[in-house]
Design a protein around this motif. Structure first.
Motif, PDB file in Angstrom:
ATOM      1  N   LEU A 198      -3.729   1.743   5.892  1.00  0.00           N
ATOM      2  CA  LEU A 198      -4.524   0.529   6.013  1.00  0.00           C
ATOM      3  C   LEU A 198      -5.583   0.836   7.058  1.00  0.00           C
ATOM      4  CD1 LEU A 198      -5.261  -2.419   5.561  1.00  0.00           C
ATOM      5  CD2 LEU A 198      -3.489  -3.043   7.219  1.00  0.00           C
TER       6      LEU A 198
ATOM      7  N   ILE B 270       3.383  -1.112   4.091  1.00  0.00           N
ATOM      8  CA  ILE B 270       2.744   0.192   3.932  1.00  0.00           C
ATOM      9  C   ILE B 270       3.856   1.228   3.830  1.00  0.00           C
ATOM     10  CG2 ILE B 270       1.177   1.885   4.944  1.00  0.00           C
ATOM     11  CD1 ILE B 270      -0.034  -0.543   6.521  1.00  0.00           C
TER      12      ILE B 270
ATOM     13  N   THR C 121      -5.014   4.344   0.045  1.00  0.00           N
ATOM     14  CA  THR C 121      -5.755   3.860   1.209  1.00  0.00           C
ATOM     15  C   THR C 121      -6.453   2.560   0.871  1.00  0.00           C
ATOM     16  OG1 THR C 121      -6.139   6.100   2.025  1.00  0.00           O
ATOM     17  CG2 THR C 121      -7.629   4.392   2.830  1.00  0.00           C
TER      18      THR C 121
ATOM     19  N   GLY D 173       1.149   5.026   2.869  1.00  0.00           N
ATOM     20  CA  GLY D 173      -0.259   4.729   2.648  1.00  0.00           C
ATOM     21  C   GLY D 173      -1.007   4.534   3.949  1.00  0.00           C
TER      22      GLY D 173
ATOM     23  N   LEU E 168       5.496  -1.373   8.380  1.00  0.00           N
ATOM     24  CA  LEU E 168       5.018   0.004   8.255  1.00  0.00           C
ATOM     25  C   LEU E 168       6.248   0.894   8.110  1.00  0.00           C
ATOM     26  CD1 LEU E 168       2.745   2.139   8.327  1.00  0.00           C
ATOM     27  CD2 LEU E 168       2.992   2.160  10.822  1.00  0.00           C
TER      28      LEU E 168
ATOM     29  N   ILE F  42       0.889  -1.170   0.000  1.00  0.00           N
ATOM     30  CA  ILE F  42       0.000   0.000   0.000  1.00  0.00           C
ATOM     31  C   ILE F  42       0.922   1.215   0.000  1.00  0.00           C
ATOM     32  CG2 ILE F  42      -1.836   1.229   1.188  1.00  0.00           C
ATOM     33  CD1 ILE F  42      -2.462  -1.476   2.613  1.00  0.00           C
ATOM     34  N   GLN F  43       0.970   1.912  -1.119  1.00  0.00           N
ATOM     35  CA  GLN F  43       1.897   3.040  -1.259  1.00  0.00           C
ATOM     36  C   GLN F  43       1.130   4.273  -1.716  1.00  0.00           C
ATOM     37  OE1 GLN F  43       5.667   2.165  -3.075  1.00  0.00           O
ATOM     38  NE2 GLN F  43       5.682   4.136  -4.123  1.00  0.00           N
TER      39      GLN F  43
END
Length: 186
Positions: A53, A48, A31, A51, A67, A27-28
């Motif tokens: 989550l 992540i 959202t 981004g 993260l 996830i970059q």
């Protein structure tokens, strides 16, 4: 192989085992919003980087969570290992895994339950940490902050006022029970 959510968009997870066939999820600068419990397969590795989550009050299990920067919001996240470098976690971190904070900078977490918590770089701030082992490296810090909880009881000493009293007459005294010390109520 893996599944990447890159860009400024937002995607909702609507099915069981999202990203399960890919083994990894990035996830970059985007959202990902979870809309049901157990949205990921247990073998999923999540990274992540800038981004979000959003667990949306749901619980999710993954194999590893990294993260690098960004946020993990509202829910419960179970993982076999956590690496938190920078960012904010308002979700509860739970499970048998270890949590590592290895780079400079600040990371903020909600409630943390992990086998071992090791901070070898920067600062980690959390509401609570439950761990078999807590290791804090030289020049690093761990801060536990008090959660601001709502009052548990509010009582008014009198509930009636005599007729024809002037405006501003006191009705009674307000008494409160609050788990946080030092709070005042008016």
């Amino acid at each position: 192989t893996g599944l990447s959510l890159v860009g400024r968009g937002s995607t909702d997870v609507l099915t069981d085992n999202y990203a399960g066939a890919f083994g990894s999820l990035l996830i970059q600068n985007a959202t990902l919003k979870v809309t049901q419990d157990n949205a990921f397969s247990t073998g999923t590795n999540v990274t992540i980087n800038g981004g979000v989550l959003n667990l949306n009050g749901k619980s999710a299990s993954v194999d590893t969570l990294t993260l690098l920067s960004g946020s993990i919001l509202e829910g419960i996240l179970y993982a076999s290992s956590y690496r938190i470098e920078s960012g904010t976690v308002t979700a509860t971190i739970a499970g048998p895994g270890d949590l590592q904070k290895t780079t400079t900078g600040q990371a903020t977490a909600g409630a943390v339950t992990a086998s071992d918590v090791a901070v070898s770089g920067g600062q980690l701030t959390a509401i609570s940490i439950v761990a078999d082992t807590l290791t804090i490296g030289a020049g690093c810090s761990v801060t536990i902050v008090e959660l601001n909880e709502a009052p548990t009881n509010i009582v008014l000493s009198a509930a009636t006022v005599a007729e024809n009293l002037p405006a501003g007459t006191a009705v009674g005294t307000l008494h409160t029970t609050d788990p946080n010390s030092g709070n005042t109520f008016t």
